[in-house]
Design a protein around this motif. Structure first.
Motif, short mmCIF file in Angstrom:
data_model
loop_
_atom_site.label_atom_id
_atom_site.label_comp_id
_atom_site.label_asym_id
_atom_site.label_seq_id
_atom_site.Cartn_x
_atom_site.Cartn_y
_atom_site.Cartn_z
N PRO A 34 0.83 -1.21 0.00
CA PRO A 34 0.00 0.00 0.00
C PRO A 34 0.86 1.26 0.00
CG PRO A 34 -0.87 -1.60 1.54
CD PRO A 34 0.42 -2.16 1.05
N ALA A 35 2.02 1.17 0.62
CA ALA A 35 2.91 2.34 0.62
C ALA A 35 3.28 2.72 -0.81
CB ALA A 35 4.15 2.06 1.43
N THR A 57 1.91 0.17 6.22
CA THR A 57 1.58 0.26 4.79
C THR A 57 2.68 -0.35 3.93
OG1 THR A 57 2.58 2.44 4.56
CG2 THR A 57 0.24 2.38 5.07
N GLN A 64 -6.91 4.29 2.04
CA GLN A 64 -5.79 3.58 2.65
C GLN A 64 -5.40 4.05 4.04
OE1 GLN A 64 -2.92 1.43 -0.54
NE2 GLN A 64 -2.37 3.48 0.05
N ARG A 66 -11.18 -2.23 -2.06
CA ARG A 66 -11.57 -2.34 -3.46
C ARG A 66 -13.07 -2.59 -3.57
NH1 ARG A 66 -7.95 -2.92 -7.48
NH2 ARG A 66 -6.35 -3.60 -6.02
N ILE A 93 -6.71 -4.25 1.58
CA ILE A 93 -6.86 -3.63 0.28
C ILE A 93 -8.06 -4.21 -0.46
CG2 ILE A 93 -5.76 -3.36 -1.99
CD1 ILE A 93 -4.61 -1.55 0.13
N PHE A 141 -5.10 1.47 7.40
CA PHE A 141 -3.84 0.99 7.97
C PHE A 141 -3.50 1.82 9.21
CE2 PHE A 141 -3.76 -0.71 3.79
CZ PHE A 141 -3.08 -1.90 3.92
N SER A 195 -2.52 -7.19 5.04
CA SER A 195 -2.48 -6.00 4.19
C SER A 195 -3.28 -6.22 2.91
CB SER A 195 -1.03 -5.67 3.89
OG SER A 195 -0.92 -4.88 2.76
N GLU A 253 -8.10 2.79 -8.35
CA GLU A 253 -6.92 3.11 -7.55
C GLU A 253 -7.09 4.45 -6.85
OE1 GLU A 253 -3.55 1.38 -7.37
OE2 GLU A 253 -5.13 -0.12 -7.61
N ILE A 256 -9.07 3.75 -3.84
CA ILE A 256 -8.37 2.96 -2.83
C ILE A 256 -7.40 3.84 -2.05
CG2 ILE A 256 -6.73 1.08 -2.48
CD1 ILE A 256 -8.09 -0.37 -4.80
N ILE A 257 -6.70 4.70 -2.77
CA ILE A 257 -5.77 5.60 -2.08
C ILE A 257 -6.52 6.43 -1.04
CG2 ILE A 257 -4.35 7.66 -2.37
CD1 ILE A 257 -3.48 6.42 -5.08
N ILE A 294 3.35 -6.36 2.60
CA ILE A 294 2.57 -6.99 1.53
C ILE A 294 2.01 -8.31 2.04
CG2 ILE A 294 3.60 -5.93 -0.51
CD1 ILE A 294 5.44 -8.36 -0.69
#
Ligand SMILES: Nc1ncnc2c1ncn2[C@@H]1O[C@H](COP(=O)(O)OP(=O)(O)OP(=O)(O)O)[C@@H](O)[C@H]1O
Ligand SMILES: Nc1ncnc2c1ncn2[C@@H]1O[C@H](COP(=O)(O)OP(=O)(O)OP(=O)(O)O)[C@@H](O)[C@H]1O
Ligand SMILES: [Mg+2]
Ligand SMILES: [Mg+2]
Lengths: 365, 328, 290, 247, 257
Positions: B194-195, E119, E109, E134, E130, E113, E126, E102, E105-106, E122
């Protein structure tokens, strides 16, 4: 016909440092041409390969690798810049290819060569130490200077020459009033020269770049230093063009050089003439040392009677090569014992005060 | 790698895994296929790939054009060189410390510099290189000034009872390859996290990202440090490979080379950076056939690149990748 | 002591004038293209080479060589502008970086190829020193000062009052809107670019007599000198560039005198960084709100 | 024929790069007509105006302007033909003052009378006069919108293409802008207005053209269509019966 | 004023640019669960008021208290993240080269988190987070009628579509308070209805409060319980929408006659 001798040259040929590489290449090319025209060395023609180092170690190593692996040269001459030469050393050593250095002055190159470790590195260029000593001695004893200002190029060459000068200056009761180093490409010296003028130095110790000398000399005229403060050191003070750029500033300047165009020997005179007619410009020190180093290599091949690398290397270690400036031999660090010519500009002409050879004191390892 | 196929993709032939395996085998077999000169060029490409990966995070993902990579590269090279010469530490220690040192230096530099935007930031980072060189030249007691460090020993490893030295070009190649792969995986993880998405958001519109709660300042600082770490590790490889580190390492030449690799390869794409480092190192070497025209040709190649491949090679790689992967 | 200080400031102003003329061209080009022109110093080099060629090969006088230097640079800039710069309108900043780095390599190394890599001596110009206010300066430097002032007065007038100047500012702010109001953007870019290159060449031919040495790689250093100036001055800002160049010139002079010549380049950037901390958008830049 | 057709669009296909947005637009606009172009978001209204102004890639069809096919002309040339454009979104020079922006609007007009026009514009929008030395980018959104309309008015075009001039304007300001459009119309200008403020647009325009998915789906007098019908047209074009509001 | 604490309480906010007093001593509060409107002529300081309350600009004087906490001087991102107060911009801004999904989603975020460090992960958690975002993004995309273009770069969308992305972004996290700067500008009337529904839904079911700048008076009167009018940086009037539109001063300054 015998198999050709493959000789590689690593030099900066593009970018800001191309100004040094260009003369080096021409010097070497001329020597190769002369030798080949005269029938080669023991019947072997010399084939010249060149590779660009751009003045950076990475490119220099790539260039060397290519010369060795792709062009399969047996001998390499290079580079002008010390950092590049230092990086080339282990590559040549690994491959067992003779690396002849003709123009970089970092003392580490020979500290690490010969008995120092790298058996395949030789240097046919005077050390800064010898030069610094000769200049300091002459300036103090013959000219009676005691107050010096330092203005040298900010590179290993300029810096190490000053280090050595500092080592010897107390011996002659000289003192340094100010110390400045200029970056390559610097064009403005007015501030520093004004400081030197106000500081009361009698001479400027300058180990500089050839193309910067005229700039400094002109600015000395501008600031009224010409005729009052003398340049001593090295940086092609003696060529016609430099002197013409600012005659009053250079009058009386003292320089220690490996060679100078005015050197009174037939080979040297012939070289100057040939170079000038071939390339439309007068040769400089870089041109000479590369020309001379190719000749030195040829002499070693002749001596060895073979083009085998080992044989040539052994011949080089024992050689007594007659260069235009005097006899050259190599010490156990594979450093050439070269005469250093001391000159002074008198009436707009270099006047030679002598040639001095000295042994180098290697640091205890 | 997370190349897990979905059923959607499996419908058409997916050549990506075979291709990946092929490329990997070629990479492994390179020393036996190519001459030592070729292997040397590959090593140089791998050495530059590390700082380029870092730069890609910065330029390609976060939108911060930086010329400071050479400075961090130099710091890494000096750190590794000094450790190896002074303390004879094993290579992995040198590499890690080099990376950390570069990252640590990046922190105080990044704090003021990252307040700047776009071109001002670029110039500030250029300043770091120039100032870095001045320090390398004048802090003689540590850096040995213009003499530089020379005779840096070959990478040496000490793994428990086992200790060995990586000598020779081939050995060094595998070392560089291993580090290159690790670095690539690390970058991959960062941009997929996500970063990574937040970084892209910063690139696209910093104020908007900020208004959506993204602490842009922290991210920029972290990425700046991260990119320095990559450069530092690259510097340690450089130092051990070339055995010489001098103030010349702090040179615009290195920064622009890294920049060309990232931008030419395709900013904002990992494969672009890998491809770019191979391409541009390969190009400079290939052009050695005409020493006189070499840099002119190189310059022309850059121009062609700009006008024919506006986004670098990234779109081309993407297309090929999608084609062989069977995606729509 | 005071007189040393004043002398150093005068030195700085002279140095600043040289920087100013080169930098102002670069900042104008940045203005219209939003790209750092890494090849800018090369036009300085081309101008110098043109003049050197005119003197050494054609046997012309220094005055005539100035014209030759600038004209030859204009011709080359026209070609580069037509082939490359025009197409960079609206391109991302990265393309600008790559393209101008490419141009720099091509120009620099072509000159090296044609004229040889060695350095040449520039023999023209007015290098006799004259005394002004008790300070000794080469006549050439006085000339540089005067030309610099004239150039800046002219440019300031042009940018604020002429159609061309306004169009330049317009292009720098909003390319799409220029289309809407009917400004021929590529044309403006081309002209600005040629003007900028010509100014760099002018600076080159004016400084050649005092800098003496002429070589292919000389432009690169000039490029890096001008970069901090254009940022300090506020990108695209003519007046700001003038003051920034003067500040940098004086700062360099003082550092060279009181700290050491080796720190000179460093201090250019150090000044820049310090100043940016204080004013993140440059000395004279104006920013619109988000 | 009642009025001489002077802008005639036939089979126009255009878009961005490889992407086609307009799929064959046919539209004849007689001289002096006031046309409102409407349609759902993303229908291609702005694309149509941009295409008329030479800012997109034309794939086919023709744009006939007084007997000349101007498809493929560059914006400057089109401006030279007397067609002006107020694009959607911000289009001014943010770090120039209001005064300078108005000067730039008249860039192609080498005419002293422009000064007088500027005074006219200032009288029309007193708020601009108050802000004449403010940088355009520092003004409020609505003020900038007014400035942009003013810039186009200054160019005294034969055809005015306006893309959503009412965005960001207060009701009072919308009134002024639309009155001005009507005045220009009365003085003989052809106007192509894109509006989402359908109520207002239907009030002032002589003719309504509705675009959906890059095609004209309705063309007629505003009086012939009710708001509900209009909404239905938008909706059926957009919804395709699949998307629902989250509940 | 009532006894319980307002959600947002702004006191004596002033901001001037040179001689222009963009916002002049304005006090305003939003109650929990309220939808309030902020209207006023062009250049009356509405957007500047937003800028100062959300940390984009620093007010000259005045305090901003959110949920009992003084947030004056906090940065834009901190107010969004920690204060859970979001704002949209009047100017249409999106992450241009990212697709619609996207973009959304940003927007969600940083609220999903817990820390910056998390963040960078992966890991499974995480990825689950996400995936959740979505899902939500797709819901909002349907609402905004952007389903067909959800994989297009936002920069390639029409002006109205981009405006809708901005609106949808605000709803990605579930903030306490959303400040909307002209959300309806350039949106077609049918979608406006849906946007209005969505606002009401978020307000009722999720408890989000709103402060809306809007020039579309019909929208203002239909959703707002209270309307504040600014003129030349000062508060001109405040009250129920139907009263406000009858107010003579408001009519003169804003509605035009
Ligand atoms: N620059 C661009 N590149 C690619 N596609 C674009 C671009 N601009 C617009 N589009 C696409 O074209 C379609 C039509 O856009 P256009 O701007 O013409 O719509 P519009 O009718 O003006 O809508 P709105 O009322 O929202 O302004 C949109 O679906 C959008 O995705
Ligand atoms: N950075 C700035 N510099 C100078 N003036 C500014 C700046 N920001 C805002 N202003 C001025 O402050 C005033 C208020 O602007 P603001 O954007 O808040 O108005 P608004 O109420 O949002 O208007 P609109 O409805 O048109 O969007 C405007 O007149 C503007 O010119
Ligand atoms: Mg539109
Ligand atoms: Mg506003």
């Amino acid at each position: 016909d015998e198999a050709p001798i493959k000789l590689g040259i690593v030099a900066p040929m593009s970018g800001p440092n191309a100004r040094y590489g260009a003369f080096s290449m021409h010097g070497a090319e001329l020597a190769v041409k002369e030798i080949n025209d005269a029938g080669g060395v023991n019947g072997h023609k010399i084939e010249l390969y060149n590779a660009d180092s751009q003045g950076t170690p990475v490119e220099g190593v790539s260039a060397t690798r290519r010369l060795i692996d792709q062009d399969e040269v047996d001998f390499v001459i290079g580079d002008v810049s010390s950092s590049v030469t230092l990086a080339m050393q282990p590559v040549a050593e690994d491959a067992g290819v003779l690396l002849l250095n003709a123009a970089s002055s970092n003392p580490k190159i020979t500290y690490g060569a010969g008995v120092g470790g790298f058996k395949w590195t030789y240097r046919n260029y005077p050390t800064d130490e010898n030069r610094a000593y000769v200049v300091a001695k002459y300036a103090a004893e013959e000219r009676g200077f005691t107050k010096f200002a330092v203005l040298s190029v900010d590179s290993d060459y300029g810096r190490s020459a000053i280090e050595f000068t500092k080592k010897y200056l107390p011996e002659f009761k000289g003192e340094i009033l100010s110390e400045d180093y200029y970056k390559e490409g610097e064009v403005d010296f007015r501030s520093v020269l004004a400081k030197i003028r106000d500081g009361g130095a009698q001479a400027i110790i300058m180990y500089g770049l050839a193309d910067t000398t005229p700039i400094i000399a002109r600015q000395m005229v501008e600031l009224g230093l010409a005729g009052k403060v003398t340049l001593v050191g090295n940086g092609e003070f003696n060529t016609e063009k430099t002197i013409a750029s600012a005659p009053t500033a250079l009058e009386g300047a003292v320089e220690a050089a490996a060679w100078l165009p005015a050197w009174d020997s037939p080979e040297s005179k012939a070289f100057v003439e040939k170079f000038t007619t071939t390339y439309n410009e007068a040769p400089n020190n870089h041109a000479y040392v590369h020309w001379d180093t190719v000749n030195l290599l040829a002499a070693a091949v002749r001596e060895a009677g073979s083009v085998e690398r080992e044989a040539v290397r052994d011949a080089l270690s024992k050689i007594k090569y007659k260069s235009p400036v005097g006899e050259v031999t190599f010490d156990d660090h594979n450093q050439a014992r070269l005469p250093m010519i001391l000159l002074q500009i008198e009436d707009g002409k270099p006047s030679i005060k002598g040639a001095f050879t000295a042994d180098i004191q290697y640091p205890a390892n | 790698m997370s190349l897990t196929q979905t059923s959607e993709r499996a419908r058409r032939r997916d050549y990506r895994i075979p291709l990946g395996i092929l490329l990997f085998s070629v990479a492994l077999a390179a020393p036996f296929i190519g001459s030592r000169y070729v292997v040397h060029a590959l090593i140089i490409a791998l050495v530059f790939m590390l700082p380029a990966h870092g730069l890609n995070l910065l330029v390609g993902y976060t939108g911060l054009l930086s010329l400071a990579q050479a400075a961090f590269f130099g710091i890494g090279a000096y750190t590794a060189g000094l450790l190896a010469i002074g303390y004879g530490t094993p290579f992995y220690v040198n590499a890690v410390v080099a990376g950390l040192a570069a990252g640590a230096v990046a922190l105080p530099l990044g704090v003021p510099a990252l307040r700047l935007r776009s071109t001002s930031f670029v110039m500030c980072t250029l300043g770091f290189v120039i100032i870095g060189q001045a320090i390398a030249k004048n802090w003689i007691s540590v850096t040995r000034g213009d003499m530089g460090l020379s005779g840096i020993p070959k990478p040496y490893f000490e793994l428990g009872p086992l200790s060995f030295t990586v000598g020779g070009t081939t050995g060094f190649y595998y070392l560089a390859l291993a580090i290159g792969i690790l670095a690539t995986l690390a970058v991959f993880a960062v941009v997929r996290s996500p970063a990574g998405r937040n970084m892209v958001a910063i690139r696209e519109n910093e104020t908007l990202a900020e208004s959506l709660g993204v602490p842009t300042w922290h991210y920029k600082l972290i990425v700046f440090m991260l990119s320095a770490v990559f450069a530092g590790v690259g510097g340690s490889l450089y130092a051990h490979y070339l055995t010489v580190v001098s103030p010349l390492t702090f040179q615009m030449y290195y920064s622009t080379t890294m920049l060309i690799i990232v931008l030419g390869g395709g900013a904002g794409m990992i494969s672009g950076t890998i491809f770019g480092s191979l391409l541009f190192v390969g190009l400079t070497e290939a052009l050695r056939i005409t020493p006189e025209l070499r840099m002119i040709a190189y310059g022309l190649c850059l121009l062609v690149l700009v006008f024919w491949f506006k986004q670098g090679f990234a779109p081309v790689i993407n297309r090929v990748w999608n084609a062989i992967g069977g995606a729509k | 002591m005071v007189s040393t200080l004043i002398e150093q400031i005068v030195n700085g102003i002279v140095t600043g004038s040289v920087y100013a003329i080169v930098a102002v061209g670069m900042t104008m080009i940045f203005g219209v293209l939003r790209a750092i022109n890494f090849a800018h110093g090369e036009y300085y080099m081309l101008g110098t080479f043109g003049a050197w060629f005119a003197i050494d090969y054609l046997g012309l006088s220094y005055e005539a060589s100035i014209v030759v230097g600038i004209l030859s640079t204009i011709v080359i800039a026209y070609v580069v502008g037509q082939l490359v710069m025009r197409r960079m309108v609206g391109a991302p900043a990265e393309s600008g970086v790559l393209a101008t780095l490419g141009i720099a390599l091509v120009l620099q190394n072509t000159v090296i190829l044609v004229f040889g890599g060695g350095y040449k001596f520039f023999s023209g110009g007015y290098i006799e020193p004259v005394s002004i206010l008790g300070f000794s300066l080469a006549e050439q430097r006085v000339l540089i000062l005067v030309v610099c002032l004239l150039v800046f007065i002219g440019l300031e007038l042009m940018v604020t009052h002429s159609r061309m100047g306004k169009a330049m500012r317009a292009v720098s702010q909003n390319v799409e809107c220029c289309e809407v109001v009917g400004i021929d953007v590529p044309q403006v870019v081309l002209r600005t670019f040629i003007l900028g290159a010509a100014l760099a060449a002018l600076s080159g031919v004016l400084t050649a007599p005092v800098n003496v040495s002429v070589y292919g790689g000389m432009g690169e250093l000039i490029t890096f000198k001008t970069l901090p100036i254009i940022i300090m001055g506020g990108l695209g800002n003519v007046r700001g560039t003038f003051f920034a160049a003067m500040i940098l010139g004086i700062a360099e002079s003082l550092v060279a005198t009181y700290v050491g010549l080796q720190y000179r380049d460093t201090v250019g950037f150090a000044t820049l960084i310090l100043m940016l901390m204080w004013r993140p958008h440059g000395l004279f830049s104006t920013q619109a709100r988000f | 024929m009642a009025a001489e057709t002077n802008l005639s669009i036939a089979g126009l296909r255009a878009g961005y790069g490889n992407l086609d947005i307009l799929n064959g637009v046919d539209l004849d606009v007689p001289a002096g007509q006031f046309v409102a172009l409407m349609g759902p978001n993303g229908a291609g209204k702005s694309t149509l105006l941009k295409t008329l102004y030479g800012m997109t890639t034309i794939k086919g069809g023709s744009i006939n302007w007084r007997g000349k096919d101007i498809a493929g002309y560059r914006s400057r040339a089109i401006l030279g033909e007397g067609i002006s454009f107020v694009p959607q979104g911000r289009c001014n020079f943010p770090v120039m003052t209001v005064d300078e922006n108005l000067q730039m609007a008249a860039y192609t007009i080498r005419d002293e009378k422009v000064k007088g026009e500027r005074d006219y514009v200032y009288d029309l929008f007193p708020i601009l006069k108050k802000r004449r030395t403010t940088l355009a980018g520092n003004m409020s959104g609505g003020e900038q919108q007014l400035l942009e309309v003013a810039m186009a008015v200054l160019q005294r075009p034969k055809v005015l293409l306006v893309d959503e001039p009412s965005v960001g304007l207060s009701p009072a300001a919308i009134g002024i802008v639309f009155d001005e459009l009507l005045r220009l119309h009365a003085s003989g200008q052809t106007i192509l207005l894109v509006e989402q403020n359908t109520k207002k647009a239907m009030e002032v325009a002589e003719r309504a053209v509705i675009l959906r998915l890059g095609k004209v789906i309705w063309d007629g007098r505003p009086a012939d269509i009710t708001h509900d019908e209009l909404g239905e047209l938008f909706l059926t074009g957009k919804m395709r019966g699949e998307a629902e509001a989250p509940h | 004023m009532t006894t319980h604490l307002p959600l947002l309480d702004i006191r004596n906010l002033t901001k001037s640019y040179g001689a222009v007093k963009a916002v002049n001593d304005v006090s305003l509060h939003i109650d929990r669960g309220e939808i309030a409107g902020l209207i006023g002529p062009n250049g009356s300081g509405k957007s500047t008021f937003f800028d100062c309350s959300t940390g984009l600009a620093r007010p000259d004087t005045g305090t901003v208290v959110l949920d009992g906490q003084d947030i004056t001087g906090w940065s834009l991102n901190r107010i969004a993240r920690e204060g859970r107060m979001l704002r949209s911009f009047q100017k249409t801004v999106t992450f241009r080269s990212l697709d619609v999904e996207e973009n959304l989603i940003i927007a969600g975020q940083m609220f999903t988190f817990p820390s910056i460090l998390s963040t960078f992960s992966i890991g499974k958690l995480s990825r689950q987070r996400i995936a959740g975002l979505r899902e939500r993004a797709r819901e909002l995309i349907r609402m905004a009628g952007l389903w067909d273009v959800r994989h297009q770069p936002a920069g390639n969308l029409s002006g109205g579509q981009q405006k809708l992305i901005q609106f949808a972004s605000m709803l990605m996290p579930e903030p306490k308070l959303i400040l909307l700067d002209e959300p309806m500008a350039g949106i077609n009337p049918k979608i406006i209805e849906r946007v209005v529904e969505t606002i009401l839904y978020a307000n009722k079911s999720l408890g989000v409060s709103f402060l809306v700048i809007e020039h579309n008076i019909d929208v203002v009167t239909s959703i707002c319980r209270r309307v504040i009018v600014l003129d030349q940086g000062q508060k001109l009037a405040e009250g129920l929408p139907q009263d406000i539109i009858q107010d003579q001063r408001v009519r003169e300054a804003y509605l035009g006659g």
